[in-house]
Design a protein around this motif. Structure first.
Motif, PDB file in Angstrom:
ATOM      1  N   VAL A   1       0.941  -1.282   0.278  1.00  0.00           N
ATOM      2  CA  VAL A   1      -0.066  -0.010   0.086  1.00  0.00           C
ATOM      3  C   VAL A   1       0.853   1.099  -0.210  1.00  0.00           C
ATOM      4  N   SER A   2       1.826   1.349   0.920  1.00  0.00           N
ATOM      5  CA  SER A   2       2.917   2.617   0.611  1.00  0.00           C
ATOM      6  C   SER A   2       3.583   2.753  -0.587  1.00  0.00           C
ATOM      7  N   LEU A   3       3.878   1.358  -1.244  1.00  0.00           N
ATOM      8  CA  LEU A   3       4.458   1.821  -2.614  1.00  0.00           C
ATOM      9  C   LEU A   3       3.537   2.395  -3.590  1.00  0.00           C
ATOM     10  N   ILE A   4       2.226   2.059  -3.419  1.00  0.00           N
ATOM     11  CA  ILE A   4       1.006   2.694  -4.236  1.00  0.00           C
ATOM     12  C   ILE A   4       0.963   4.207  -3.974  1.00  0.00           C
ATOM     13  N   ILE A   5       0.800   4.379  -2.627  1.00  0.00           N
ATOM     14  CA  ILE A   5       0.742   5.866  -2.168  1.00  0.00           C
ATOM     15  C   ILE A   5       1.981   6.673  -2.524  1.00  0.00           C
ATOM     16  N   ASP A   6       3.117   6.128  -2.562  1.00  0.00           N
ATOM     17  CA  ASP A   6       4.119   6.672  -2.881  1.00  0.00           C
ATOM     18  C   ASP A   6       4.565   7.110  -4.222  1.00  0.00           C
ATOM     19  N   GLY A   7       3.815   6.458  -5.065  1.00  0.00           N
ATOM     20  CA  GLY A   7       3.519   6.366  -6.390  1.00  0.00           C
ATOM     21  C   GLY A   7       4.741   5.347  -7.073  1.00  0.00           C
ATOM     22  N   VAL A   8       5.435   4.338  -6.532  1.00  0.00           N
ATOM     23  CA  VAL A   8       6.269   3.583  -6.666  1.00  0.00           C
ATOM     24  C   VAL A   8       5.438   2.723  -7.905  1.00  0.00           C
ATOM     25  N   LEU A   9       4.461   2.263  -7.268  1.00  0.00           N
ATOM     26  CA  LEU A   9       3.419   1.341  -8.126  1.00  0.00           C
ATOM     27  C   LEU A   9       2.332   2.273  -8.577  1.00  0.00           C
ATOM     28  N   LYS A  10       2.167   2.064  -9.907  1.00  0.00           N
ATOM     29  CA  LYS A  10       0.864   2.834 -10.375  1.00  0.00           C
ATOM     30  C   LYS A  10      -0.397   2.016 -10.872  1.00  0.00           C
ATOM     31  N   SER A  11      -1.379   2.537 -11.051  1.00  0.00           N
ATOM     32  CA  SER A  11      -2.546   1.923 -11.516  1.00  0.00           C
ATOM     33  C   SER A  11      -2.219   0.997 -12.655  1.00  0.00           C
ATOM     34  N   GLY A  12      -2.394  -0.413 -12.970  1.00  0.00           N
ATOM     35  CA  GLY A  12      -2.057  -1.151 -13.851  1.00  0.00           C
ATOM     36  C   GLY A  12      -0.767  -1.838 -13.805  1.00  0.00           C
ATOM     37  N   ASP A  13      -0.075  -1.377 -12.790  1.00  0.00           N
ATOM     38  CA  ASP A  13       1.343  -1.962 -12.727  1.00  0.00           C
ATOM     39  C   ASP A  13       1.139  -3.523 -11.952  1.00  0.00           C
ATOM     40  N   PRO A  14       1.997  -4.335 -12.308  1.00  0.00           N
ATOM     41  CA  PRO A  14       1.970  -5.654 -11.740  1.00  0.00           C
ATOM     42  C   PRO A  14       2.616  -5.252 -10.221  1.00  0.00           C
ATOM     43  N   ILE A  15       2.190  -6.051  -9.362  1.00  0.00           N
ATOM     44  CA  ILE A  15       2.828  -6.225  -8.073  1.00  0.00           C
ATOM     45  C   ILE A  15       3.919  -7.441  -8.229  1.00  0.00           C
ATOM     46  N   PRO A  16       4.864  -7.301  -7.036  1.00  0.00           N
ATOM     47  CA  PRO A  16       5.856  -8.394  -7.180  1.00  0.00           C
ATOM     48  C   PRO A  16       5.175  -9.548  -7.102  1.00  0.00           C
ATOM     49  N   SER A  17       5.625 -10.889  -7.508  1.00  0.00           N
ATOM     50  CA  SER A  17       5.319 -12.169  -7.478  1.00  0.00           C
ATOM     51  C   SER A  17       5.454 -12.457  -5.793  1.00  0.00           C
ATOM     52  N   VAL A  18       4.281 -13.524  -5.680  1.00  0.00           N
ATOM     53  CA  VAL A  18       4.572 -14.088  -4.115  1.00  0.00           C
ATOM     54  C   VAL A  18       5.952 -14.504  -3.831  1.00  0.00           C
ATOM     55  N   ARG A  19       6.581 -15.140  -4.740  1.00  0.00           N
ATOM     56  CA  ARG A  19       7.840 -15.998  -4.335  1.00  0.00           C
ATOM     57  C   ARG A  19       9.022 -14.659  -4.339  1.00  0.00           C
ATOM     58  N   GLN A  20       8.864 -13.729  -5.268  1.00  0.00           N
ATOM     59  CA  GLN A  20       9.662 -12.787  -5.054  1.00  0.00           C
ATOM     60  C   GLN A  20       9.682 -11.709  -3.855  1.00  0.00           C
ATOM     61  N   MET A  21       8.456 -11.541  -3.521  1.00  0.00           N
ATOM     62  CA  MET A  21       8.248 -10.756  -2.194  1.00  0.00           C
ATOM     63  C   MET A  21       8.666 -11.559  -1.278  1.00  0.00           C
ATOM     64  N   ALA A  22       8.544 -12.926  -1.280  1.00  0.00           N
ATOM     65  CA  ALA A  22       8.920 -13.795  -0.012  1.00  0.00           C
ATOM     66  C   ALA A  22      10.260 -13.740   0.179  1.00  0.00           C
ATOM     67  N   VAL A  23      11.080 -14.034  -1.145  1.00  0.00           N
ATOM     68  CA  VAL A  23      12.387 -13.875  -0.866  1.00  0.00           C
ATOM     69  C   VAL A  23      13.236 -12.514  -0.490  1.00  0.00           C
ATOM     70  N   GLU A  24      12.530 -11.554  -0.938  1.00  0.00           N
ATOM     71  CA  GLU A  24      13.064 -10.211  -0.707  1.00  0.00           C
ATOM     72  C   GLU A  24      12.783  -9.952   0.964  1.00  0.00           C
ATOM     73  N   GLY A  25      11.578 -10.538   1.344  1.00  0.00           N
ATOM     74  CA  GLY A  25      11.428  -9.942   2.763  1.00  0.00           C
ATOM     75  C   GLY A  25      11.795 -11.158   3.723  1.00  0.00           C
TER      76      GLY A  25
END
Length: 79
Positions: free
Chosen positions: A18-42
């Motif tokens: 949500v903060s990535l969306i609010i900050d404008g890093v992710l915009k409407s229509g953009d894909p969010i990171p995959s579950v696997r990618q987010m799990a590895v990064e986090g």
């Protein structure tokens, strides 16, 4: 990503997206990171990320597109 003990990790993952969306890093229509990618990064379990992503779907912030992933909907920033 830094996790704290004040709330469950899945809520922190949800709030991070949500903060990535609010900050404008992710915009409407953009894909969010995959579950696997987010799990590895986090450094968290993929099931934790899946639960967070399902909450984003329930809140009508992202939509699932079968075979493609999850994408931010047009009204997400207003939500």
């Amino acid at each position: 990503m830094q996790w704290n003990n004040s709330q469950p990790i899945y809520k922190q993952v949800r709030d991070h997206v949500v903060s990535l969306i609010i900050d404008g890093v992710l915009k409407s229509g953009d894909p969010i990171p995959s579950v696997r990618q987010m799990a590895v990064e986090g450094g968290v379990n993929p099931l934790t990320v899946s639960k967070a992503y399902q909450e984003l779907v329930d809140l009508k912030i992202v939509e699932k597109r079968r075979g493609l992933g999850m994408f931010i909907i047009e009204s997400a920033k207003n939500q």
